[in-house]
Design an enzyme around this catalytic site. Structure first.
Site, PDB file in Angstrom:
ATOM      1  N   ASP A 260       0.867  -1.162   0.000  1.00  0.00           N
ATOM      2  CA  ASP A 260       0.000   0.000   0.000  1.00  0.00           C
ATOM      3  C   ASP A 260       0.920   1.233   0.000  1.00  0.00           C
ATOM      4  O   ASP A 260       2.102   1.117   0.306  1.00  0.00           O
ATOM      5  CB  ASP A 260      -0.874  -0.043   1.263  1.00  0.00           C
ATOM      6  CG  ASP A 260      -1.599   1.265   1.471  1.00  0.00           C
ATOM      7  OD1 ASP A 260      -2.226   1.751   0.515  1.00  0.00           O
ATOM      8  OD2 ASP A 260      -1.525   1.800   2.600  1.00  0.00           O
TER       9      ASP A 260
ATOM     10  N   ASP B  39       0.015   5.038   1.085  1.00  0.00           N
ATOM     11  CA  ASP B  39      -0.080   6.007   2.183  1.00  0.00           C
ATOM     12  C   ASP B  39      -0.100   5.324   3.549  1.00  0.00           C
ATOM     13  O   ASP B  39      -0.843   4.377   3.781  1.00  0.00           O
ATOM     14  CB  ASP B  39      -1.340   6.856   2.004  1.00  0.00           C
ATOM     15  CG  ASP B  39      -1.295   7.617   0.680  1.00  0.00           C
ATOM     16  OD1 ASP B  39      -0.182   7.930   0.222  1.00  0.00           O
ATOM     17  OD2 ASP B  39      -2.364   7.872   0.098  1.00  0.00           O
TER      18      ASP B  39
HETATM   19 MG   LIG Z   1      -2.770   3.164   3.598  1.00  0.00          MG
END
Ligand SMILES: [Mg+2]
Length: 326
Positions: free
Chosen positions: A9, A11
């Protein structure tokens, strides 16, 4: 049979999340990300980022703007010796305000669309791959794609501890909260990488360097790195620090400059002048008794040569100092 891969992922997993990230200058890698990624790449994993970017659907950033952010992410990782194999993003969201993006998508995590597409395009073996992320939807997307999963829960989320604090909780002990489905829950990406490296059955470990009590490497001329899964937290920090030092050294060494070139050339001339002067001295000594003009000229020539050597040496030193200060 394809390659094994670690999906990340974006962020709050590999970069800090200041809300909706729209400015490339705000891209900031989280601690240890490069170390974790290099460790995994060394183990033969492809590195792929899969990120939901509903900010595009919400009209807060364009896809071009997003590309700039990802270029910056690649640049920062590249500076640290990490090359991502791909970045996939999903710009769609059903509540979006930009019409062309305002819809549901199979790419939007927890749907596994991006992972499945990556598997096809990059020829990946999903059953040998991992999904690492900070949210339950990352875990679910990974599971739906057939990967093993790790949830990264940064310390700031729960107990406010050190982001690099090492604690790894196999999910059976993790309690009945929402992250219970992940195969592992860890505090940071370095720990995630350790888990993955350790779990790769039968994979030959990286040559292990021993650390003595003072914490310095006791390995010989060839620097060896501890496998990530065998490193303690302080070793990880030392490794990061030594990596940063290496980077600085490399940057310095590759920093070609005119002043450095000039210093080298002048230094060579100084040595030539010095040798010529010194070699001529015995000739004058042999002719000590003679007072002929020829001998006197030779003597002057030697003085000039030695004086020139001295002056050139000073000039060379000056150039060296200038090149160091750049
Ligand atoms: Mg995230």
């Amino acid at each position: 049979m394809g390659d094994k891969c670690v999906f990340f992922d974006r962020d709050r997993t590999i970069i800090e999340d200041p809300g909706y990230l729209t400015d490339p200058e705000a891209v900031k890698l989280m601690p240890g990300v490069d170390l974790a990624m290099r460790g995994l790449a060394d183990e033969g994993f492809k590195l792929v980022v899969v990120t939901n970017q509903s900010a595009v659907a919400r009209g807060m950033i364009t896809e071009e703007g997003l590309e700039k952010i990802h270029d910056e992410l690649r640049r920062q990782l590249g500076e640290r010796g990490v090359e991502l194999d791909a970045i996939y993003y999903c710009p769609y969201h059903p509540d979006g305000t930009v019409e062309e993006y305002a819809r549901e998508s199979v790419d939007r995590k927890p749907q596994p669309g991006m992972l499945l597409r990556a598997a096809k395009e990059l020829t990946l073996d999903l059953t040998a791959s991992w999904m690492v992320g900070d949210s339950p939807r990352d875990v679910e997307a990974g599971q739906r794609a057939g990967c093993r999963t790790i949830r990264v829960r940064s310390a700031t989320e729960d107990d406010g501890g050190d982001a690099l604090a090492s604690r790894e909780t196999p999910h059976l002990e993790a309690g009945a909260d929402e992250d219970a489905q992940a195969d592992f829950t860890v505090r940071n990406l370095v720990d995630a990488a350790r888990v993955i490296v350790r779990e790769v059955a039968g994979a030959p470990a990286v040559a292990a360097g021993e650390f003595d009590a003072a914490g310095t490497k006791t390995a010989g001329a060839q620097p060896v790195r501890q496998p990530l899964d065998k490193m303690s937290n302080s070793q990880v920090l030392r490794e990061i620090a030594s990596h940063l030092r290496e980077q600085e050294l490399i940057d310095e060494e590759s920093d070609f400059s005119i002043s450095r070139l000039a210093a080298t050339l002048v230094q060579m001339l100084a040595i030539v002048a010095l040798i010529w002067g010194l070699v001529s001295i015995p000739g004058i000594m042999a002719d000590e008794s003679g007072l002929s003009v020829a001998v006197e000229n030779k003597r002057i020539a030697v003085h000039v040569a030695l004086l020139t050597a001295g002056v050139l040496q000073l000039v060379a030193l000056t150039f060296f100092v200038i090149s160091r200060r750049r």
